[in-house]
Design a protein around this motif. Structure first.
Motif, PDB file in Angstrom:
ATOM      1  N   LEU A   1       0.824  -1.195   0.000  1.00 50.08           N
ATOM      2  CA  LEU A   1       0.000   0.000   0.000  1.00 50.08           C
ATOM      3  C   LEU A   1       0.865   1.254   0.000  1.00 50.08           C
ATOM      4  N   GLN A   2       0.425   2.256  -0.729  1.00 49.74           N
ATOM      5  CA  GLN A   2       1.024   3.582  -0.635  1.00 49.74           C
ATOM      6  C   GLN A   2       0.405   4.291   0.571  1.00 49.74           C
ATOM      7  N   ASP A   3       1.155   5.185   1.190  1.00 48.89           N
ATOM      8  CA  ASP A   3       0.657   5.870   2.387  1.00 48.89           C
ATOM      9  C   ASP A   3      -0.696   6.524   2.160  1.00 48.89           C
ATOM     10  N   GLU A   4      -0.869   7.140   0.984  1.00 43.00           N
ATOM     11  CA  GLU A   4      -2.122   7.853   0.716  1.00 43.00           C
ATOM     12  C   GLU A   4      -3.314   6.906   0.533  1.00 43.00           C
ATOM     13  N   GLU A   5      -3.033   5.611   0.290  1.00 46.28           N
ATOM     14  CA  GLU A   5      -4.103   4.631   0.131  1.00 46.28           C
ATOM     15  C   GLU A   5      -4.665   4.149   1.466  1.00 46.28           C
ATOM     16  N   ILE A   6      -3.838   4.173   2.510  1.00 48.81           N
ATOM     17  CA  ILE A   6      -4.164   3.477   3.748  1.00 48.81           C
ATOM     18  C   ILE A   6      -5.461   3.966   4.392  1.00 48.81           C
ATOM     19  N   PRO A   7      -5.706   5.280   4.500  1.00 53.21           N
ATOM     20  CA  PRO A   7      -6.982   5.694   5.113  1.00 53.21           C
ATOM     21  C   PRO A   7      -8.201   5.144   4.384  1.00 53.21           C
ATOM     22  N   GLY A   8      -8.155   5.114   3.061  1.00 52.98           N
ATOM     23  CA  GLY A   8      -9.269   4.576   2.296  1.00 52.98           C
ATOM     24  C   GLY A   8      -9.452   3.093   2.495  1.00 52.98           C
ATOM     25  N   VAL A   9      -8.345   2.354   2.573  1.00 49.66           N
ATOM     26  CA  VAL A   9      -8.399   0.919   2.816  1.00 49.66           C
ATOM     27  C   VAL A   9      -8.989   0.624   4.195  1.00 49.66           C
ATOM     28  N   LEU A  10      -8.557   1.369   5.195  1.00 49.30           N
ATOM     29  CA  LEU A  10      -9.081   1.170   6.547  1.00 49.30           C
ATOM     30  C   LEU A  10     -10.581   1.448   6.605  1.00 49.30           C
ATOM     31  N   ALA A  11     -11.008   2.475   5.900  1.00 47.58           N
ATOM     32  CA  ALA A  11     -12.434   2.824   5.899  1.00 47.58           C
ATOM     33  C   ALA A  11     -13.259   1.789   5.134  1.00 47.58           C
ATOM     34  N   GLU A  12     -12.761   1.399   3.950  1.00 50.70           N
ATOM     35  CA  GLU A  12     -13.523   0.481   3.097  1.00 50.70           C
ATOM     36  C   GLU A  12     -13.512  -0.949   3.611  1.00 50.70           C
ATOM     37  N   LYS A  13     -12.363  -1.439   4.022  1.00 56.50           N
ATOM     38  CA  LYS A  13     -12.223  -2.851   4.384  1.00 56.50           C
ATOM     39  C   LYS A  13     -12.549  -3.138   5.851  1.00 56.50           C
ATOM     40  N   PHE A  14     -12.270  -2.164   6.733  1.00 52.66           N
ATOM     41  CA  PHE A  14     -12.433  -2.397   8.165  1.00 52.66           C
ATOM     42  C   PHE A  14     -13.480  -1.495   8.811  1.00 52.66           C
ATOM     43  N   GLY A  15     -13.986  -0.519   8.081  1.00 49.68           N
ATOM     44  CA  GLY A  15     -14.954   0.403   8.660  1.00 49.68           C
ATOM     45  C   GLY A  15     -14.355   1.352   9.668  1.00 49.68           C
ATOM     46  N   VAL A  16     -13.029   1.569   9.605  1.00 43.00           N
ATOM     47  CA  VAL A  16     -12.323   2.402  10.575  1.00 43.00           C
ATOM     48  C   VAL A  16     -11.986   3.750   9.959  1.00 43.00           C
ATOM     49  N   VAL A  17     -12.470   4.809  10.587  1.00 43.41           N
ATOM     50  CA  VAL A  17     -12.152   6.175  10.171  1.00 43.41           C
ATOM     51  C   VAL A  17     -11.486   6.861  11.359  1.00 43.41           C
ATOM     52  N   LEU A  18     -10.247   7.294  11.180  1.00 41.25           N
ATOM     53  CA  LEU A  18      -9.486   7.900  12.269  1.00 41.25           C
ATOM     54  C   LEU A  18      -9.704   9.407  12.323  1.00 41.25           C
ATOM     55  N   ASN A  19      -9.651   9.947  13.533  1.00 43.87           N
ATOM     56  CA  ASN A  19      -9.810  11.390  13.705  1.00 43.87           C
ATOM     57  C   ASN A  19      -8.517  12.150  13.426  1.00 43.87           C
ATOM     58  N   SER A  20      -7.379  11.445  13.490  1.00 44.65           N
ATOM     59  CA  SER A  20      -6.075  12.064  13.273  1.00 44.65           C
ATOM     60  C   SER A  20      -5.292  11.236  12.260  1.00 44.65           C
ATOM     61  N   PRO A  21      -4.339  11.854  11.559  1.00 48.87           N
ATOM     62  CA  PRO A  21      -3.569  11.126  10.546  1.00 48.87           C
ATOM     63  C   PRO A  21      -2.798   9.949  11.142  1.00 48.87           C
ATOM     64  N   LEU A  22      -2.817   8.838  10.425  1.00 46.82           N
ATOM     65  CA  LEU A  22      -2.082   7.653  10.832  1.00 46.82           C
ATOM     66  C   LEU A  22      -0.640   7.729  10.339  1.00 46.82           C
ATOM     67  N   ILE A  23       0.291   7.333  11.194  1.00 48.56           N
ATOM     68  CA  ILE A  23       1.693   7.198  10.791  1.00 48.56           C
ATOM     69  C   ILE A  23       1.977   5.709  10.654  1.00 48.56           C
TER      70      ILE A  23
END
Length: 286
Positions: A251-273
């Motif tokens: 995964l590219q860094d910019e992909e990870i938030p979308g993957v977490l939201a789509e695959k796991f239903g996880v939306v973070l309030n702050s940027p993930l490192i």
């Protein structure tokens, strides 16, 4: 928030449980499996600028209202509260996880698990472990193999009172198969505050996987989906006609938030490192 103020129907809806919540083994098994299929095992708070808190109302807001997950202290801590509110007799237990890195165990209170006593029978529950975890409660009254799909588990009891949870990984070769230890535990009752020190340790120690790697994993109807660092792995469990299948993509860094939201239903309030560092072996081995 007290037990009386927990919105049980909201919690049950969050994990996809439908039907009457009677005090029965069927319901215990159902809510256990539903929890694993709906609530990820994840440590993303640690890697997005936050700290894990073990206050039950806080965990309710995070896991139920914000639709997040957590690691063992969070998922099992909150799940034990749900079971107690439903009327089950619940006891928190301390487990020590066997390290695949060192071959030794973690310290006491390394892992939080649950014992449920129902109709004179004791059951081990654990909705906060990850890949080797079992789908439905395991009987504490048996030392024999307990099959769950293609997997098999057993709880080996030692004369000292220590119990060892074992499995044969992604296979089932019967009693004489190759058993691997997952964790060990006693039946000594514990309180949530007993796990506070190890909760801090797992958020701050280079000897802990939770500090060294950003991760999120969830059971699916036919396998498991796991994110670690910059990788997404999909495991499809074997059936009578197919073998175990594993696929991984980078995964590219910019992909990870979308993957977490789509695959796991996880939306973070702050940027993930994203993080995937080597774990340092601990100085003290158990």
């Amino acid at each position: 928030m007290t037990s009386a103020e927990m919105h049980v129907d909201t919690y049950l809806s969050r994990i996809g449980f439908t039907g009457a919540s009677s005090l029965s083994l069927h319901v215990l098994r159902s809510v256990h499996t539903c929890h694993l299929l709906s609530v990820p095992f994840e440590n993303l708070t640690v890697h997005s600028g936050g700290r894990v808190e073990l206050d039950l109302p806080h965990l309710y807001q995070k896991i139920v209202k914000q639709r997040r997950g957590g690691f063992c202290f969070e998922n099992n801590g909150l799940f034990s509260w749900l079971l107690s509110t439903l009327g089950f007799q619940v006891t928190l237990l301390s487990a020590q996880v066997k390290s695949q890195l060192t071959g030794f165990y973690g310290p006491p209170c390394d892992h939080l698990i649950i014992m449920v006593s129902l109709d004179g029978h004791r059951w081990l529950c654990d909705v906060g472990f990850g890949v080797p975890g079992f789908k439905a409660p395991l009987s504490l009254e048996s030392s024999g193999p307990q099959e769950q799909g293609h997997r098999v588990y057993r709880i080996r009891k030692h004369i000292t009172g220590m119990h060892f949870l074992e499995w044969q990984r992604e296979e089932n070769r019967g009693v004489d198969g190759d058993w691997a230890e997952i964790y060990k535990f006693t039946l000594e009752p514990r309180l949530m505050e007993d796990f506070a020190e190890m909760c801090l340790y797992h958020q701050s120690s280079p000897c802990s996987i939770f500090f060294c790697k950003s991760l999120c994993t969830v059971l699916t109807a036919g396998g498991r989906l796991t994110y670690i660092g910059r990788r997404l792995t999909c495991i499809t469990f074997p059936t009578e006609r197919t073998e175990l299948e594993t696929t991984t993509r980078e995964l590219q860094d910019e992909e990870i938030p979308g993957v977490l939201a789509e695959k796991f239903g996880v939306v973070l309030n702050s940027p993930l490192i994203p993080k995937d560092e080597t774990i340092t072996p601990p100085a003290v081995m158990y």
